[in-house]
Design a protein around this motif. Structure first.
Motif, PDB file in Angstrom:
ATOM      1  N   GLU A   1     -52.216 -21.666  -6.686  1.00 17.05           N
ATOM      2  CA  GLU A   1     -51.707 -21.518  -8.048  1.00 17.05           C
ATOM      3  C   GLU A   1     -50.808 -23.060  -8.004  1.00 17.05           C
ATOM      4  OE1 GLU A   1     -50.094 -17.736  -8.608  1.00 17.05           O
ATOM      5  OE2 GLU A   1     -50.933 -17.653 -10.731  1.00 17.05           O
TER       6      GLU A   1
ATOM      7  N   ILE B   1     -46.785 -20.557 -11.443  1.00 13.87           N
ATOM      8  CA  ILE B   1     -46.653 -19.140 -11.043  1.00 13.87           C
ATOM      9  C   ILE B   1     -45.844 -18.296 -11.958  1.00 13.87           C
ATOM     10  CG2 ILE B   1     -45.773 -17.872  -8.995  1.00 13.87           C
ATOM     11  CD1 ILE B   1     -46.503 -20.456  -7.419  1.00 13.87           C
TER      12      ILE B   1
ATOM     13  N   TRP C   1     -45.784 -14.053  -8.197  1.00 19.44           N
ATOM     14  CA  TRP C   1     -44.676 -14.009  -7.120  1.00 19.44           C
ATOM     15  C   TRP C   1     -44.546 -12.959  -6.594  1.00 19.44           C
ATOM     16  CZ3 TRP C   1     -42.280 -18.328  -4.953  1.00 19.44           C
ATOM     17  CH2 TRP C   1     -41.270 -17.903  -3.871  1.00 19.44           C
TER      18      TRP C   1
END
Ligand SMILES: NC(=O)c1ccc[n+]([C@@H]2O[C@H](COP(=O)([O-])OP(=O)(O)OC[C@H]3O[C@@H](n4cnc5c(N)ncnc54)[C@H](O)[C@@H]3O)[C@@H](O)[C@H]2O)c1
Length: 249
Positions: free
Chosen positions: A96, A101, A106
């Motif tokens: 990614e 992101i 995350w």
């Protein structure tokens, strides 16, 4: 390798890829193995496939959920009659670009690769300390925990943090007789890698590796076995890179 015969080994993410090859290796070394993984069929198939090699059992569980992490360690302790070795291996990855992101993505990577690794390690270490027989813990980092790679900011950050988690654990647990180290593999051909990269990408990637081939799950299994064995009795608080020479250039 010396000192693995009869040992009780918990392998997280032992139902596929590197973890599965590691379960086989420890069984071949005469250890007793307990695996966990996310998918019921993969856990069952791995146990069935390896039961002729020695004592193996397993359960489904998510290492990133605290209650399940506790259950995994508790069940492993019960089935193995004590955990001597923890192979803290479960992890996830996907590509990614940094600018795309999301905070959810995350959090997901960090939850499994860092929080899950911590939860399992803390619970297993508590039990090792309580038993008083020492132990060995190997955390799974990555080559990406030592050097960056584009499109993997969340993964790289999680694996870099695992190295520092390992070093701090080594400082605190060494005096209690528990050795702690980390593995940093380069590109290993597993279902995870094949789910991310095309055959064309994989074919071209070999050009980055001085040894001229990708890693195999068995290469990593051998390094796990070494770090957990008495042959590595003075290795502590260190990360072992196995990448076919990629980071040497
Ligand atoms: N394949 C590579 O090139 C490579 C390189 C360096 C490091 N690693 C690391 O090695 C480890 C294993 O990777 P792999 O390539 O064998 O992956 P894989 O996808 O083939 O296998 C992953 C295993 O982890 C389990 N798992 C995933 N999420 C889990 C969760 N939340 N709770 C419990 N189990 C979970 C899966 O069920 C499976 O058994 C990972 O930590 C990965 O980051 C892989």
């Amino acid at each position: 390798m010396r000192g693995l015969q009869g040992k009780g080994v918990l392998i997280t993410g032992g139902s596929r890829g590197i973890g599965q090859a590691t379960a086989r290796r420890f069984l071949e070394e005469g250890a007793r193995v307990f695996i966990c993984g996310l998918e019921q069929d993969e856990v069952e198939q791995t146990v069935q496939a390896f039961v002729s090699l020695g004592e193996i059992s397993g359960m489904v569980g998510d290492v990133s959920i605290e209650e399940q992490a506790h259950q995994i360690v508790e069940e492993a302790e019960r089935r193995l009659n004590g955990i001597d070795i923890l192979i803290d291996n479960a992890g996830i990855a996907w590509e990614e670009p940094f600018l795309e992101i999301t905070s959810e993505h995350w959090d997901k990577i960090i939850a499994v690769n860092l929080r899950g690794m911590f939860l399992i390690a803390r619970e297993a270490a508590k039990r090792m300390v309580a038993r008083g027989n020492g132990g060995a813990i190997v955390l799974m980092s990555s080559k990406n925990g030592l050097a960056g790679e584009v499109k993997y900011a969340h993964y790289n950050a999680s694996k870099g943090a695992v190295v520092m988690l390992m070093k701090t654990m080594a400082l605190e647990l060494g005096p209690l007789g528990i050795r702690v180290n980390a593995l940093c593999p380069g590109y290993i051909l597993t279902p995870l890698a094949e789910s991310i990269d095309s055959p064309e990408f994989i074919g071209a990637y070999v050009n980055n590796i001085p040894l001229g081939r990708l890693g195999r799950p068995e290469d990593v299994a051998a390094a796990y076995a070494f770090l957990a064995s008495d042959d590595a009795a003075f290795m502590h608080g260190t990360e072992l890179l196995l990448d076919g020479g990629q980071l040497a250039q």
